[in-house]
Scaffold this active site. Sequence first.
Site, PDB file in Angstrom:
ATOM      1  N   ARG A  24       0.807  -1.217   0.000  1.00  0.00           N
ATOM      2  CA  ARG A  24       0.000   0.000   0.000  1.00  0.00           C
ATOM      3  C   ARG A  24       0.848   1.277   0.000  1.00  0.00           C
ATOM      4  NH1 ARG A  24      -2.933  -3.902   1.625  1.00  0.00           N
ATOM      5  NH2 ARG A  24      -1.071  -4.438   2.783  1.00  0.00           N
ATOM      6  N   THR A  25       1.822   1.349   0.894  1.00  0.00           N
ATOM      7  CA  THR A  25       2.547   2.610   1.036  1.00  0.00           C
ATOM      8  C   THR A  25       3.314   2.933  -0.241  1.00  0.00           C
ATOM      9  OG1 THR A  25       2.728   2.156   3.388  1.00  0.00           O
ATOM     10  CG2 THR A  25       4.120   3.903   2.521  1.00  0.00           C
ATOM     11  N   LYS A  50      25.316  -4.919  -2.531  1.00  0.00           N
ATOM     12  CA  LYS A  50      26.779  -4.862  -2.697  1.00  0.00           C
ATOM     13  C   LYS A  50      27.431  -4.201  -1.499  1.00  0.00           C
ATOM     14  CE  LYS A  50      26.223  -4.205  -7.690  1.00  0.00           C
ATOM     15  NZ  LYS A  50      26.414  -3.221  -8.765  1.00  0.00           N
ATOM     16  N   ARG A 104      11.395   3.780   3.569  1.00  0.00           N
ATOM     17  CA  ARG A 104      10.999   2.823   4.617  1.00  0.00           C
ATOM     18  C   ARG A 104      12.228   2.002   4.984  1.00  0.00           C
ATOM     19  NH1 ARG A 104       5.820  -1.059   4.495  1.00  0.00           N
ATOM     20  NH2 ARG A 104       4.922   0.931   5.153  1.00  0.00           N
ATOM     21  N   HIS A 113       5.037   5.829  11.698  1.00  0.00           N
ATOM     22  CA  HIS A 113       4.578   5.742  10.303  1.00  0.00           C
ATOM     23  C   HIS A 113       3.661   6.951  10.115  1.00  0.00           C
ATOM     24  CE1 HIS A 113       3.519   4.217   6.491  1.00  0.00           C
ATOM     25  NE2 HIS A 113       3.183   2.981   6.784  1.00  0.00           N
TER      26      HIS A 113
HETATM   27  C1  NCD Z   1       1.905  -1.060   8.150  1.00  0.00           C
HETATM   28  C2  NCD Z   1       3.393  -0.856   8.361  1.00  0.00           C
HETATM   29  O1  NCD Z   1       4.180  -1.033   7.420  1.00  0.00           O
HETATM   30  O2  NCD Z   1       3.738  -0.473   9.472  1.00  0.00           O
HETATM   31  N1  NCD Z   1       1.558  -1.272   6.799  1.00  0.00           N
HETATM   32  C3  NCD Z   1       1.157  -0.201   6.056  1.00  0.00           C
HETATM   33  O3  NCD Z   1       1.937   0.674   5.777  1.00  0.00           O
HETATM   34  N2  NCD Z   1      -0.142  -0.121   5.720  1.00  0.00           N
HETATM   35  C4  NCD Z   1       1.288  -2.071   9.028  1.00  0.00           C
HETATM   36  C5  NCD Z   1       1.878  -3.441   9.094  1.00  0.00           C
HETATM   37  O4  NCD Z   1       2.813  -3.784   8.384  1.00  0.00           O
HETATM   38  O5  NCD Z   1       1.368  -4.208   9.909  1.00  0.00           O
END
Ligand code: NCD
Length: 303
Positions: free
Chosen positions: A61-62, A90, A111, A139
């Site tokens: 999703r992100t 590497k 991320r 997040h």
């Molecule tokens: C979340 C995350 O990456 O923290 N996912 C997301 O971005 N919707 C939640 C998760 O991974 O449980």
Amino acid sequence: MDSCLNSAIDTPWRRAVISVDQFSRGDIDEIFELADRLATGRTTPLGGKMIANVFYEPSTRTSSSFYSAMTRLGGSAIPINEVNYSSVTKGESLEDTIRTLECYCDLIVLRHFENDATERAMAVSSIPIINAGNGTGEHPTQALLDLYTIKKERGGLDGLTVSMMGDLKFGRTVHSLTKLLRMYDSRMRFVAPAALAMPSEYVWPADAQFTDLDDVIADSDVLYVTRVQTERIPGAEDFDFSYAVTPEHMARARDDMVLMHPLPRVGEIPPELDADPRAAYFRQMKYGLHVRMALLYAMIGNV
Ligand code: NCD
């Protein structure tokens, strides 16, 4: 407190979105108004701009919503969704990866599995950074879209009773969302197995903590559910952390309760609840696209 949060509040969020601590209610109103406007998808103000999605952890999703948001605004994105196919394998450092990408684009969505990664990236980057999840820390863009979802579904944000159930210890979405909800006088109820309870730095004296959803389901305006972050829990397979929302719970819940989940879900909400009008987790993703469009536009739209 995560080390990456220490300097966050003083950083203008248009320069780097690190933590929800950076946002005032006025900032949030501005982002949500922009999201409402951009949701119609009729303008392409980011033509010629480019972002890089740099994901050291899995994402559906992100990463794809940032990609979609950027493309819908007329810009483009370099998708490094799996750093294993980049020079990271590497042995390249995070800092060198950031320095490389800042030569090619206008903003980096990052991320990473380490809590101080955003701060490290910021220290070397001359272009804006967005924290798309830093280990067990925060997040912030998910929390903004979660808050926007609550506003859209409930019509307002003040004075709600919000229950969170799941892995409140290792889940970063609930950390960020809890902090944002403090600005709106929410009554917080935390439901988790003892080993996954909300860390004390996020808990206020008036909050109520439970281990059983039955104790909160009847008086919740919002129920926010998360999965167990097994990848962050050493020896997770030896524990039985099973919990789930059932049709019986939903029968006791208010008619206007909003059922949310950042997804992915792995059994906490069975698919048979998807048709319940209170199940907002698919709408939540759509709202997320609009909030991320707003953030991108606010950060690189006028430069
Ligand atoms: C979340 C995350 O990456 O923290 N996912 C997301 O971005 N919707 C939640 C998760 O991974 O449980």
